[in-house]
Write a protein that holds these residues in place. Sequence first.
Motif, PDB file in Angstrom:
ATOM      1  N   GLY A 256       0.789  -1.237   0.000  1.00  0.00           N
ATOM      2  CA  GLY A 256       0.000   0.000   0.000  1.00  0.00           C
ATOM      3  C   GLY A 256       0.815   1.277   0.000  1.00  0.00           C
ATOM      4  O   GLY A 256       1.876   1.370  -0.622  1.00  0.00           O
ATOM      5  N   HIS A 257       0.306   2.272   0.744  1.00  0.00           N
ATOM      6  CA  HIS A 257       0.852   3.629   0.658  1.00  0.00           C
ATOM      7  C   HIS A 257       2.260   3.785   1.228  1.00  0.00           C
ATOM      8  O   HIS A 257       2.894   4.827   1.004  1.00  0.00           O
ATOM      9  N   VAL A 258       2.722   2.765   1.945  1.00  0.00           N
ATOM     10  CA  VAL A 258       4.125   2.787   2.407  1.00  0.00           C
ATOM     11  C   VAL A 258       5.046   3.085   1.216  1.00  0.00           C
ATOM     12  O   VAL A 258       6.051   3.790   1.339  1.00  0.00           O
ATOM     13  N   GLN A 259       4.663   2.555   0.053  1.00  0.00           N
ATOM     14  CA  GLN A 259       5.504   2.725  -1.141  1.00  0.00           C
ATOM     15  C   GLN A 259       5.579   4.164  -1.630  1.00  0.00           C
ATOM     16  O   GLN A 259       6.426   4.507  -2.439  1.00  0.00           O
ATOM     17  N   ARG A 260       4.658   4.990  -1.182  1.00  0.00           N
ATOM     18  CA  ARG A 260       4.680   6.377  -1.641  1.00  0.00           C
ATOM     19  C   ARG A 260       5.543   7.265  -0.755  1.00  0.00           C
ATOM     20  O   ARG A 260       5.834   8.406  -1.118  1.00  0.00           O
ATOM     21  N   GLY A 261       5.915   6.748   0.417  1.00  0.00           N
ATOM     22  CA  GLY A 261       6.630   7.605   1.363  1.00  0.00           C
ATOM     23  C   GLY A 261       8.127   7.386   1.347  1.00  0.00           C
ATOM     24  O   GLY A 261       8.659   6.623   0.540  1.00  0.00           O
ATOM     25  N   GLY A 262       8.791   8.089   2.254  1.00  0.00           N
ATOM     26  CA  GLY A 262      10.225   7.883   2.459  1.00  0.00           C
ATOM     27  C   GLY A 262      11.080   8.859   1.685  1.00  0.00           C
ATOM     28  O   GLY A 262      10.620   9.561   0.786  1.00  0.00           O
ATOM     29  N   SER A 263      12.345   8.845   2.080  1.00  0.00           N
ATOM     30  CA  SER A 263      13.317   9.727   1.455  1.00  0.00           C
ATOM     31  C   SER A 263      13.636   9.214   0.048  1.00  0.00           C
ATOM     32  O   SER A 263      13.879   8.023  -0.133  1.00  0.00           O
ATOM     33  N   PRO A 264      13.636  10.086  -0.948  1.00  0.00           N
ATOM     34  CA  PRO A 264      13.909   9.611  -2.309  1.00  0.00           C
ATOM     35  C   PRO A 264      15.328   9.054  -2.468  1.00  0.00           C
ATOM     36  O   PRO A 264      16.273   9.610  -1.890  1.00  0.00           O
ATOM     37  N   VAL A 265      15.458   7.981  -3.228  1.00  0.00           N
ATOM     38  CA  VAL A 265      16.788   7.431  -3.515  1.00  0.00           C
ATOM     39  C   VAL A 265      17.495   8.352  -4.515  1.00  0.00           C
ATOM     40  O   VAL A 265      16.870   9.241  -5.108  1.00  0.00           O
ATOM     41  N   SER A 266      18.798   8.124  -4.701  1.00  0.00           N
ATOM     42  CA  SER A 266      19.589   9.072  -5.503  1.00  0.00           C
ATOM     43  C   SER A 266      19.052   9.223  -6.923  1.00  0.00           C
ATOM     44  O   SER A 266      19.024  10.331  -7.471  1.00  0.00           O
ATOM     45  N   GLN A 267      18.583   8.095  -7.534  1.00  0.00           N
ATOM     46  CA  GLN A 267      18.096   8.229  -8.925  1.00  0.00           C
ATOM     47  C   GLN A 267      16.913   9.193  -9.011  1.00  0.00           C
ATOM     48  O   GLN A 267      16.799   9.976  -9.949  1.00  0.00           O
ATOM     49  N   ASP A 268      16.011   9.113  -8.018  1.00  0.00           N
ATOM     50  CA  ASP A 268      14.858  10.020  -8.047  1.00  0.00           C
ATOM     51  C   ASP A 268      15.269  11.457  -7.767  1.00  0.00           C
ATOM     52  O   ASP A 268      14.729  12.392  -8.357  1.00  0.00           O
ATOM     53  N   ARG A 269      16.231  11.647  -6.865  1.00  0.00           N
ATOM     54  CA  ARG A 269      16.674  13.017  -6.567  1.00  0.00           C
ATOM     55  C   ARG A 269      17.322  13.649  -7.801  1.00  0.00           C
ATOM     56  O   ARG A 269      17.085  14.805  -8.123  1.00  0.00           O
ATOM     57  N   LEU A 270      18.170  12.844  -8.474  1.00  0.00           N
ATOM     58  CA  LEU A 270      18.874  13.396  -9.630  1.00  0.00           C
ATOM     59  C   LEU A 270      17.904  13.682 -10.775  1.00  0.00           C
ATOM     60  O   LEU A 270      17.977  14.725 -11.430  1.00  0.00           O
ATOM     61  N   LEU A 271      16.975  12.735 -10.985  1.00  0.00           N
ATOM     62  CA  LEU A 271      15.972  12.952 -12.038  1.00  0.00           C
ATOM     63  C   LEU A 271      15.157  14.210 -11.723  1.00  0.00           C
ATOM     64  O   LEU A 271      14.905  15.043 -12.605  1.00  0.00           O
ATOM     65  N   ALA A 272      14.768  14.344 -10.451  1.00  0.00           N
ATOM     66  CA  ALA A 272      13.971  15.514 -10.046  1.00  0.00           C
ATOM     67  C   ALA A 272      14.751  16.808 -10.259  1.00  0.00           C
ATOM     68  O   ALA A 272      14.206  17.806 -10.736  1.00  0.00           O
ATOM     69  N   CYS A 273      16.044  16.795  -9.918  1.00  0.00           N
ATOM     70  CA  CYS A 273      16.883  18.000 -10.111  1.00  0.00           C
ATOM     71  C   CYS A 273      16.933  18.379 -11.586  1.00  0.00           C
ATOM     72  O   CYS A 273      16.758  19.536 -11.961  1.00  0.00           O
ATOM     73  N   LYS A 274      17.171  17.351 -12.416  1.00  0.00           N
ATOM     74  CA  LYS A 274      17.315  17.626 -13.851  1.00  0.00           C
ATOM     75  C   LYS A 274      16.003  18.129 -14.445  1.00  0.00           C
ATOM     76  O   LYS A 274      15.984  19.112 -15.190  1.00  0.00           O
ATOM     77  N   LEU A 275      14.910  17.423 -14.140  1.00  0.00           N
ATOM     78  CA  LEU A 275      13.641  17.781 -14.780  1.00  0.00           C
ATOM     79  C   LEU A 275      13.129  19.133 -14.305  1.00  0.00           C
ATOM     80  O   LEU A 275      12.553  19.894 -15.086  1.00  0.00           O
ATOM     81  N   GLY A 276      13.359  19.436 -13.021  1.00  0.00           N
ATOM     82  CA  GLY A 276      12.932  20.747 -12.515  1.00  0.00           C
ATOM     83  C   GLY A 276      13.655  21.874 -13.248  1.00  0.00           C
ATOM     84  O   GLY A 276      13.043  22.843 -13.712  1.00  0.00           O
ATOM     85  N   ALA A 277      14.974  21.736 -13.373  1.00  0.00           N
ATOM     86  CA  ALA A 277      15.770  22.770 -14.048  1.00  0.00           C
ATOM     87  C   ALA A 277      15.388  22.868 -15.524  1.00  0.00           C
ATOM     88  O   ALA A 277      15.190  23.962 -16.078  1.00  0.00           O
ATOM     89  N   PHE A 278      15.248  21.698 -16.149  1.00  0.00           N
ATOM     90  CA  PHE A 278      14.958  21.677 -17.593  1.00  0.00           C
ATOM     91  C   PHE A 278      13.574  22.286 -17.879  1.00  0.00           C
ATOM     92  O   PHE A 278      13.394  22.988 -18.880  1.00  0.00           O
ATOM     93  N   ALA A 279      12.624  22.022 -17.001  1.00  0.00           N
ATOM     94  CA  ALA A 279      11.268  22.561 -17.209  1.00  0.00           C
ATOM     95  C   ALA A 279      11.301  24.094 -17.200  1.00  0.00           C
ATOM     96  O   ALA A 279      10.633  24.739 -18.021  1.00  0.00           O
ATOM     97  N   VAL A 280      12.083  24.668 -16.282  1.00  0.00           N
ATOM     98  CA  VAL A 280      12.178  26.139 -16.245  1.00  0.00           C
ATOM     99  C   VAL A 280      12.837  26.643 -17.541  1.00  0.00           C
ATOM    100  O   VAL A 280      12.395  27.626 -18.151  1.00  0.00           O
ATOM    101  N   GLU A 281      13.880  25.936 -17.980  1.00  0.00           N
ATOM    102  CA  GLU A 281      14.544  26.353 -19.228  1.00  0.00           C
ATOM    103  C   GLU A 281      13.579  26.294 -20.420  1.00  0.00           C
ATOM    104  O   GLU A 281      13.577  27.166 -21.269  1.00  0.00           O
ATOM    105  N   ARG A 282      12.768  25.224 -20.450  1.00  0.00           N
ATOM    106  CA  ARG A 282      11.805  25.097 -21.564  1.00  0.00           C
ATOM    107  C   ARG A 282      10.732  26.178 -21.476  1.00  0.00           C
ATOM    108  O   ARG A 282      10.259  26.681 -22.486  1.00  0.00           O
ATOM    109  N   ALA A 283      10.351  26.527 -20.254  1.00  0.00           N
ATOM    110  CA  ALA A 283       9.365  27.610 -20.094  1.00  0.00           C
ATOM    111  C   ALA A 283       9.953  28.905 -20.667  1.00  0.00           C
ATOM    112  O   ALA A 283       9.287  29.627 -21.416  1.00  0.00           O
TER     113      ALA A 283
END
Length: 334
Positions: A256-283
Amino acid sequence: MRKIAVLTSGGDAPGMNACIRSIVLTAEHFGIQVIGYKHGYNGLLEQEYLPLRPKNVLNLIQRGGTILRSGRCLSFKQVDSAKLAAKNLEALGIEALLVIGGDGSFHGACHLADYWQGQVIGLPGTIDNDISGIDATIGYYTAIETALESIDKVRDTADAFERIFLVEVMGRHAGFIGLSAALASAADQVLVPELCQDIHAELDNITQHVLAAHRQRGNSSYIIVTAENLWPGGVTSLAQMLSEKTKVECRVVILGHVQRGGSPVSQDRLLACKLGAFAVERALAGDNRIMVGEVNNQLVALPIQVSWESQKPLDPYLVKIQQEFFDITRKLNP
Ligand code: F6P
């Protein structure tokens, strides 16, 4: 461009906060103001928002959930809602709206774009990984880790009692978490919608496989990873039928929802960093009605409807080897 907004919508996913942080810092770099709407599209309708500055995103990258909160806003499908949202965005002088969420949230963004002059940009954030056109969504890798950790523990007690365990994972109608967690935990069997065409024939298959496993290795644990929403009557009814057919005790664990919680692993943090920055650039580049993502480690900006126009397939190689490993038990003699 002077002002943009961000919101998180639908099921929260680990890494959403990391993504908000990246948007805020990149916008600051370009001298753009950011406001964050709270509770997904609900905040947009109710004008519930806060300014986001670098000081608001300190000590955030490692935190699960979303500081903006999330929400599912069914009323946003209505034309009046989209018009109200457009009016509210115009009143604040927002030029682009960045939506972090799944395909339902992206539909919402497109609907809004029909009534608003500003730009909408989707950032894929959902543990389900069910967004077509891109490799992975923010939160998916952490959800696999969480499931894996639990399955490893279940295996210990399953072994001690030589029981069958059915472990139900999330994924709504997609088997990405299920297949990956099953392979990585060496589960004996995986049941996901993409691979289970005939659910009733499946029960016979599983029974035969459990019996073959017992013949081959004696009484032992047997782990089945199953996706949610798959079995009519739920996973508990499958466990009952399986116990009756195999005469082996069968237990259920719903992660269940346990899977939605917790500290993000490095792959998710890096993906989030990249996509956040790239989205602003595309805007800044003027893109509208797009989704950002990665394909083969390259950042891409795709028409947003790519996310839902086709069903994202499971990795065929993972499917192939899972099938091959599964078949070994059937073929081997004791
Ligand atoms: O989309 C993410 C997800 O966690 C799915 O895996 C799950 O089916 C759904 O959300 C659960 O939604 P809720 O938290 O609204 O029950």
